[in-house]
Design an enzyme around this catalytic site. Structure first.
Site, mmCIF file in Angstrom:
data_model
loop_
_atom_site.group_PDB
_atom_site.id
_atom_site.type_symbol
_atom_site.label_atom_id
_atom_site.label_comp_id
_atom_site.label_asym_id
_atom_site.label_seq_id
_atom_site.Cartn_x
_atom_site.Cartn_y
_atom_site.Cartn_z
ATOM 1 N N HIS A 130 0.852 -3.018 6.562
ATOM 2 C CA HIS A 130 0.021 -1.928 6.023
ATOM 3 C C HIS A 130 0.904 -0.831 5.422
ATOM 4 O O HIS A 130 0.624 -0.336 4.314
ATOM 5 C CB HIS A 130 -0.835 -1.379 7.171
ATOM 6 N N GLU A 131 1.973 -0.479 6.123
ATOM 7 C CA GLU A 131 2.858 0.575 5.625
ATOM 8 C C GLU A 131 3.648 0.116 4.401
ATOM 9 O O GLU A 131 3.912 0.912 3.498
ATOM 10 C CB GLU A 131 3.810 1.035 6.735
ATOM 11 N N HIS A 156 1.722 0.783 1.308
ATOM 12 C CA HIS A 156 1.813 2.160 0.809
ATOM 13 C C HIS A 156 3.084 2.364 -0.013
ATOM 14 O O HIS A 156 3.090 3.127 -0.984
ATOM 15 C CB HIS A 156 1.800 3.138 1.981
ATOM 16 N N GLU A 176 -6.493 3.431 2.307
ATOM 17 C CA GLU A 176 -6.332 2.748 3.590
ATOM 18 C C GLU A 176 -6.967 1.364 3.562
ATOM 19 O O GLU A 176 -6.415 0.408 4.116
ATOM 20 C CB GLU A 176 -6.946 3.592 4.715
#
Length: 649
Positions: A180-181, A184, A263
């Site tokens: 997930h990071e 980003h 998100e």
């Protein structure tokens, strides 16, 4: 997942953010003018001309365009200075953000099993995302399950996780959170998040000034200007606090509106990187059933709430929440979810061997009990074995993690272990530049000896045969594995490291293309850790403005990896849609010309860079395959151009 498209969306969101910010500042100017007028009205019993007036008429006499302009200029300048200061502070790299949160750098030499597992997972996700391994930080005092990525570009990115995350998430769940990071990082969200933090600090700064004025009221005196006994300075301070509070609400709304949709995208990207839809979904379910949740108690957490994996504070109203509700995120990943969270209470995970011993002892005891208890004993045994299997996910040793990486990347375990040590990483990178020619080899060994680094020559000599045997296919992942350890060295050591690399490259009096690629990858991803670097700036709006440079890079790539150079060049030229673009003779495609061309292409406007990299990938893949040499060239170009290209590689 089209990361280039989402990078463009992030840039559009930045423009929206700036527009909302300008409106918010204008609103602050209007409110502050009204407060100043009220301050003057209550602080004096006469108007500007000495006449005693009351009510709205008197209040309105304290408005003037001259004062409005002065206040507007003062607020705008103050906010601009605060934003500039905060931007400079945060744009020095993700390391500053992580350390301001209380983060501690995880070194590859750590012996803590949970930390080693986290480092290994970051290695996995970086390789899956086709980007170098970033530095990893842990927030040691945070028991909530959370994480964030910070930085401006992938070159200075860091990933930070809370201690609660590495202690209470299984391996596949941690993969989902780290993936997930990484999304980003690749989607361009980090730069947006840093800009957001800087701009919003400018909005809320007015409230900080008001709070200071409110605290500095001191003791009243007979000479205080007041109307009806109301102290003027605290009234103005209270008003500015109110302005700051309203600005904070606006800031929170802007932050939440931009953050929530990103998100959902990052959750989907985590599935792509980890190739496990249950990983990120189970991590969210664990958070739902875990008492501390995603709460973070750092003093800076509220200010940077939008960069985290989950909410760092409880939000009472959805429009101001920086993250979507937990159940919505889970159902997007698992439509058949039954609504039950995974219960996982804080505990220390014992060694699996001790659990197995307990199970064996239980079997011995069960052999002598009554027949009526046999079924219950068997059920207990199965339960203990399941618990031991679950605990094994948390207590595997460092050797197991290194063996996993070695098997996954087809790299000897010994090289993986050395890549986690600064000296070993230096020796591996040096070995990648060593040549088999005896005379050149001796000169290169002398360069290493002259560097003054104890043990470097011997270790490079020892590792060289294994590195040479791997060949071109494993050069790129091997370099990426070495970067975290090299980021842990000091600045003088890094300068010596770079000087040694250049001397190794120049030992044969010429620079090969793969040597240029290796040096550029290392320099680009390590320089921001030690020195202030100047990133590329958009200068060229059209590809036709850099026609000659495009001709050089396409010619070099076509010559390097394809038997049919003309066909490969044509495949890339068609994507660029530049008429009459023809390949250069091999003699004009020198490494020096290629390097100069790539540096010019780094100044293209952002949306042109992925188009160029796509053209390079089409040219390289025209013969049906992307060779390791071609991958290195495209990866090095992407690094120099500050444009991650996970889809292309």
């Amino acid at each position: 997942m089209d990361f280039f498209h989402h990078q463009d969306l992030a840039r559009r969101n930045t423009r929206v953010l700036v527009g909302l910010f300008v409106l918010a500042v204008f609103a602050l100017i209007l409110i502050t003018n009204a407060l100043v007028a009220a301050f003057l009205f209550f602080g004096s019993e006469t108007d500007l001309y000495g006449a005693a007036v009351y009510g709205w008429r008197g209040f309105l006499t304290y408005f003037s365009w001259q004062r409005f302009g002065m206040i507007g200029l003062g607020i705008s300048a103050t906010v601009a200075l605060v934003v500039l200061f905060r931007w400079i502070q945060l744009s020095t790299g993700g390391r500053v953000v992580a350390e301001s949160m209380g983060g501690q750098r995880l070194l590859p030499q750590t012996t803590d099993p949970a930390e080693r597992r986290c480092l290994n997972v970051v290695d996995e996700m970086a390789l899956a995302a086709n980007m170098p391994v970033p530095a990893v930080y842990v927030l040691p005092d945070e028991r909530g399950i959370n994480a964030f990525a910070a930085g401006i570009l992938p070159a200075d990115a860091v990933v930070a996780v809370t201690r609660g995350a590495i202690d209470h998430l299984k391996r596949n769940e941690l993969q989902g959170v780290i993936g997930h990071e990484f999304s980003h990082i690749l989607n361009g969200d980090m730069r947006l998040n840093i800009r957001l933090a800087a701009l919003l600090k400018g909005i809320t700064f007015i409230g900080d000034v008001g709070y200071l004025m409110l605290r500095s009221r001191g003791h009243p005196s007979a000479n205080d200007n007041r109307r009806g006994g109301v102290p003027a300075l605290p009234v103005l301070g209270l008003g500015l606090c109110a302005v700051g509070w309203l600005g904070g609400l606006v800031a929170d709304y802007i932050r939440a509106a931009i953050s929530r949709q990103r998100e959902f995208l990052a959750d989907a990207s985590a599935v792509q990187f980890s190739r496990d839809p249950d990983g990120i979904g189970d991590a969210l379910k664990v958070i739902g059933g875990y008492v501390p949740g995603t709460l973070v108690h750092s003093a800076r957490a509220a200010e940077m709430a939008h960069i985290f994996f989950g909410e760092v504070l409880h939000s009472l109203w959805l429009p101001f929440a920086t993250h979507p509700p937990l159940d919505q995120r889970i159902r997007r990943l698992d439509p058949d979810w039954d609504g039950q969270f995974i219960k996982r209470t804080p505990r220390h995970y014992p060694n699996p061997a001790s659990r197995n011993s307990a199970a064996a002892a239980g079997l011995d005891r069960a052999a002598v009990v009554a027949a009526a208890m046999a079924a219950a004993a068997e059920a207990d045994e199965e339960s203990e074995q399941e618990d031991a299997a679950a605990d094994a996910d948390f207590s595997a040793n460092a050797t197991d993690y290194e063996a996993d990486t070695a098997q996954r990347e087809s790299i000897p375990v010994a090289l993986v272990r050395h890549s986690h040590e600064p000296l070993g990483a230096h020796a591996i990178v040096s070995a990648l530049l060593v040549q088999p020619d005896t005379e050149i080899y001796q000169r290169q060994m002398q360069v290493l000896q002259d560097s003054g680094i104890r043990g470097l020559t011997e270790l490079t000599h020892t590792l060289y045969p294994a590195v040479a045997e791997l060949g071109a296919p494993r050069r790129l992942p091997l370099i990426e594995l070495c970067l975290p350890a090299l980021k842990a060295i000091s600045e003088p050591q890094y300068r010596k490291f770079k000087r040694t690399l250049l001397q190794l490259i120049q030992a044969d009096a010429r620079t090969e293309l793969h040597e240029w690629c290796l040096y550029q990858l290392v320099r680009h991803y390590l320089d921001p850790e030690f020195i202030q670097v100047q990133h590329s700036k958009p200068r060229y709006r059209r590809l036709t403005q850099v026609r000659e440079s495009l001709q050089v890079v396409l010619s070099v790539l076509a010559e390097a990896g394809s038997a049919d150079t003309a066909a490969a060049f044509a495949a890339g030229a068609r994507e660029l849609e530049i008429p009459d673009l023809s390949p250069l003779p091999a003699a004009q495609g020198s490494v020096a010309a290629f390097s100069k061309a790539v540096l010019q292409l780094a100044d293209l406007y952002p949306l042109l860079k992925p188009r160029l990299l796509k053209a390079m990938a089409l040219a390289a893949g025209e013969d049906g395959q992307l060779t390791p040499e071609e991958r290195e060239i495209i990866a090095a170009m992407a690094a120099v151009m500050d444009c991650p290209a996970p889809e292309l590689l």
